[in-house]
Scaffold this motif. Structure first.
Motif, short mmCIF file in Angstrom:
data_model
loop_
_atom_site.label_atom_id
_atom_site.label_comp_id
_atom_site.label_asym_id
_atom_site.label_seq_id
_atom_site.Cartn_x
_atom_site.Cartn_y
_atom_site.Cartn_z
N TYR A 151 -6.63 1.41 -4.80
CA TYR A 151 -6.67 1.09 -3.37
C TYR A 151 -6.53 -0.41 -3.20
CZ TYR A 151 -7.87 5.91 -2.82
OH TYR A 151 -7.80 7.27 -2.86
N ALA A 172 2.07 3.61 3.31
CA ALA A 172 1.54 4.93 2.94
C ALA A 172 1.21 5.71 4.20
CB ALA A 172 0.32 4.77 2.05
N GLU A 177 0.86 -1.19 0.00
CA GLU A 177 0.00 0.00 0.00
C GLU A 177 0.89 1.24 0.00
OE1 GLU A 177 -4.02 0.45 2.18
OE2 GLU A 177 -2.44 0.87 3.63
N LYS A 222 8.60 6.28 -2.05
CA LYS A 222 10.05 6.05 -1.99
C LYS A 222 10.36 4.69 -1.35
CE LYS A 222 10.58 10.09 0.10
NZ LYS A 222 9.25 10.71 -0.13
N VAL A 223 9.53 4.27 -0.39
CA VAL A 223 9.76 2.96 0.23
C VAL A 223 9.06 1.86 -0.57
CG1 VAL A 223 9.43 1.57 2.31
CG2 VAL A 223 9.96 4.01 2.52
P1 NAI Z 1 6.12 8.74 0.00
O1 NAI Z 1 5.44 10.02 0.30
O2 NAI Z 1 7.28 8.71 -0.94
O3 NAI Z 1 5.05 7.66 -0.54
C1 NAI Z 1 3.80 7.46 0.00
C2 NAI Z 1 2.90 7.00 -1.13
O4 NAI Z 1 1.65 6.58 -0.56
C3 NAI Z 1 2.55 8.10 -2.15
O5 NAI Z 1 2.87 7.66 -3.45
C4 NAI Z 1 1.04 8.30 -1.96
O6 NAI Z 1 0.38 8.62 -3.18
C5 NAI Z 1 0.62 6.94 -1.45
N1 NAI Z 1 -0.68 6.89 -0.77
C6 NAI Z 1 -1.32 7.87 -0.08
N2 NAI Z 1 -2.51 7.40 0.36
C7 NAI Z 1 -2.60 6.11 -0.04
C8 NAI Z 1 -3.60 5.10 0.13
N3 NAI Z 1 -4.72 5.32 0.81
N4 NAI Z 1 -3.39 3.89 -0.44
C9 NAI Z 1 -2.24 3.65 -1.12
N5 NAI Z 1 -1.27 4.57 -1.30
C10 NAI Z 1 -1.45 5.79 -0.76
O7 NAI Z 1 6.54 8.15 1.44
P2 NAI Z 1 7.67 7.08 1.76
O8 NAI Z 1 8.94 7.76 2.04
O9 NAI Z 1 7.62 5.99 0.76
O10 NAI Z 1 7.16 6.54 3.18
C11 NAI Z 1 6.07 5.66 3.26
C12 NAI Z 1 5.63 5.52 4.71
O11 NAI Z 1 6.71 5.02 5.49
C13 NAI Z 1 5.23 6.85 5.38
O12 NAI Z 1 4.20 6.57 6.29
C14 NAI Z 1 6.49 7.25 6.12
O13 NAI Z 1 6.19 8.06 7.26
C15 NAI Z 1 7.02 5.90 6.56
N6 NAI Z 1 8.46 5.89 6.78
C16 NAI Z 1 9.31 6.27 5.78
C17 NAI Z 1 10.67 6.26 5.97
C18 NAI Z 1 11.60 6.65 4.88
O14 NAI Z 1 12.82 6.46 5.06
N7 NAI Z 1 11.15 7.16 3.75
C19 NAI Z 1 11.26 5.84 7.27
C20 NAI Z 1 10.29 5.38 8.24
C21 NAI Z 1 8.94 5.44 8.00
#
Ligand code: NAI
Length: 356
Positions: free
Chosen positions: A233, A245, A187, A191-192
Motif C-alpha cells: 500500500y 487503482a 497506486e 494495465k495503466v
Molecule cells: P487494472 O485492473 O489493470 O489494475 C488495477 C490494479 O490496482 C490491480 O493490479 C489491483 O491489484 C490494484 N489495486 C487494487 N486495490 C489497490 C490498492 N488499494 N492500492 C494499490 N493498488 C490496488 O486496471 P487499469 O486498467 O490499470 O485501470 C486503473 C484505473 O484507471 C481504474 O480505476 C480504471 O477504472 C481507470 N481507467 C482505466 C482506463 C484504461 O484504459 N484501462 C481508462 C480510464 C480509467
C-alpha cells in the motif's frame, strides 16, 4: 423485447431525468435482459459510453448509477475534444452468472434500436470479448478485440495521457524538467500503472509502486529491472501521487499524509465528494481532474476504431491531453477556482459554444 422510456417503466417524475436527453429501459423475457441506456447530451455527437454489467439493490439504484455515469461521459468526451456526446448503459445482473451470448445479442439489438444515437463500449463487468458478441447485432460500438477488428487494450494510451498531463502539471509547479528526480507514488500496478511507471522512469523520476497483488508487483519489478520501490500500500513521503487503482481515494488528509503536492492519475471519480475539489485547492494541492488526465482510454477507443485515424495520429491526440491539462490549470489559477471547477467550466463553455 420491450423498449420503453425509463420514466414510464420505473414510474419516475420528470425531475429525476432532468438534464438527460433520453433514458430508455429494455426488458427481454427470453434472455432475461434488463438494461437502461441513458443519453445525457448529444451536442457534440452521438452519446458514447460503456456498458456496466452489475447487480444493483434495485432498478432505481441502477438508474441513479447510469444517470451519473452518462453525465460524466459528456464531460470526459468534451474535454478530450472528441466528436461524441455523453451516454452510458447498465445491464442489471451478475456478470458471472447472467452474462450469456443470447443476452449480449439481445442487448446489441437494444443498442441498435437507438439508430446510432448511442455508441457502446466496455465498462465494469464487460470486456472486449463481450463486445464481439454485442457486435453481432449492432454496429454502434467500439472496443472489440483486435481479432475482430477492434483497437485492443487502452491501458498504454491511458498511461501516456496521465503521464503527459502529470508532466505538464509538474512543470507548472517546479519548472522545466518538472518530474526529474521527483518521487512519484503509483497506486495500482495494473494495465495503466505498469506502463505509467516505465514512462516515469524514462523521465528520470523515482517511482514507488504499490499494489496488494504480489503478481502485479512482480510484473512491474521484472519490467523495470528492479528500478522501482515496491509496496503493498502506498505510503509517503512523495511529491506526486498517481491514483491508478480505485476511485474515491483523493482527500486532503490522504494527500497530506503522503506528502504529495501534485495528484494526477487514471482512476475514475477520484474525489469521494465534490467538496474535496475546493478543499484540495485551499490546501495548495494541485489536482489534475480525473476525466482530463485519463481520457487517453476513450481517445484510444474512438480515434482508431471509429474515426479511422492512424496509430501516430492517435498518439498525437493522446499527447494533446497535456494542452488540456495546462489550460485547466491556467484557468484555475487565473480565476482562483479549484481545478475540478475549472475543467467543468471549460467543458460547459465548449458545449454552449457548440449549441450556439
Ligand atoms: P487494472 O485492473 O489493470 O489494475 C488495477 C490494479 O490496482 C490491480 O493490479 C489491483 O491489484 C490494484 N489495486 C487494487 N486495490 C489497490 C490498492 N488499494 N492500492 C494499490 N493498488 C490496488 O486496471 P487499469 O486498467 O490499470 O485501470 C486503473 C484505473 O484507471 C481504474 O480505476 C480504471 O477504472 C481507470 N481507467 C482505466 C482506463 C484504461 O484504459 N484501462 C481508462 C480510464 C480509467
Amino acid at each position: 423485447m420491450t423498449i420503453v422510456p425509463a420514466a414510464e417503466a420505473l414510474d419516475l417524475d420528470a425531475e429525476t431525468l432532468a438534464g438527460h436527453e433520453s433514458v430508455l429501459y429494455c426488458r427481454d423475457e427470453e434472455t432475461g435482459l434488463r438494461s437502461i441506456i441513458a443519453i445525457h447530451d448529444t451536442t457534440l455527437g452521438p452519446g458514447l459510453g460503456g456498458t456496466r454489467f452489475k447487480t444493483y439493490p434495485s432498478e432505481r439504484d441502477a438508474l441513479h448509477d447510469v444517470l451519473r455515469l452518462s453525465q460524466g461521459m459528456t464531460y470526459k468526451n468534451a474535454a478530450a475534444g472528441l466528436p461524441f456526446g455523453g451516454a452510458k448503459a447498465v445491464i442489471i445482473g451478475d456478470p458471472r452468472t447472467d452474462k450469456t451470448p443470447e443476452l449480449l445479442r439481445a442487448y446489441g439489438r437494444f443498442v441498435d434500436a437507438l439508430d446510432g444515437r448511442y455508441v457502446t463500449a466496455a465498462d465494469v463487468g464487460t470486456n472486449s470479448d463481450d463486445l464481439d458478441i454485442v457486435g453481432e447485432t449492432t454496429t454502434h460500438l467500439t472496443g472489440r478485440t483486435v481479432a475482430a477488428g477492434g483497437s485492443g487494450d487502452s491501458g498504454p494510451d491511458t498511461a501516456l495521457g496521465v503521464f503527459v498531463a502529470m508532466r505538464a502539471a509538474a512543470e507548472r509547479l517546479w519548472g522545466a524538467g518538472g518530474l526529474k528526480d521527483r518521487t512519484v507514488g503509483v497506486e495500482g500496478a495494473g494495465k495503466v500503472g505498469g506502463v505509467l511507471t516505465k514512462l516515469l522512469l524514462d523521465e528520470g523520476a523515482r517511482v514507488v509502486v504499490a499494489d496488494p497483488d504480489p503478481e502485479a508487483r512482480e510484473r512491474v519489478s521484472a519490467a523495470t529491472a528492479g528500478a522501482v520501490q515496491l509496496a503493498e500500500y502506498l505510503g509517503g513521503p512523495l511529491e506526486v501521487y498517481a491514483p491508478c487503482a480505485l476511485g474515491a481515494t483523493v482527500t486532503v488528509a490522504r494527500v497530506n499524509e503522503l506528502g504529495a503536492r501534485l495528484v494526477c492519475g487514471a482512476a475514475n471519480n477520484q474525489l469521494p465528494t465534490q467538496d474535496e475539489d475546493a478543499a484540495l485547492h485551499e490546501a495548495g494541492i494541485l489536482w489534475v481532474p480525473d476525466y482530463v488526465a485519463n481520457a487517453g482510454g476513450v481517445i484510444h477507443l474512438v480515434s482508431g476504431e471509429r474515426l479511422g485515424r492512424t496509430r501516430d495520429e492517435v498518439t498525437a491526440d493522446v499527447k494533446r491531453i497535456a494542452d488540456t491539462a495546462r489550460e485547466v490549470l491556467s484557468h484555475s489559477a487565473d480565476a482562483a477556482i479549484p481545478t475540478g471547477a475549472a475543467a467543468d467550466e471549460m467543458v460547459a463553455a465548449r458545449l454552449a459554444a457548440a449549441r450556439a
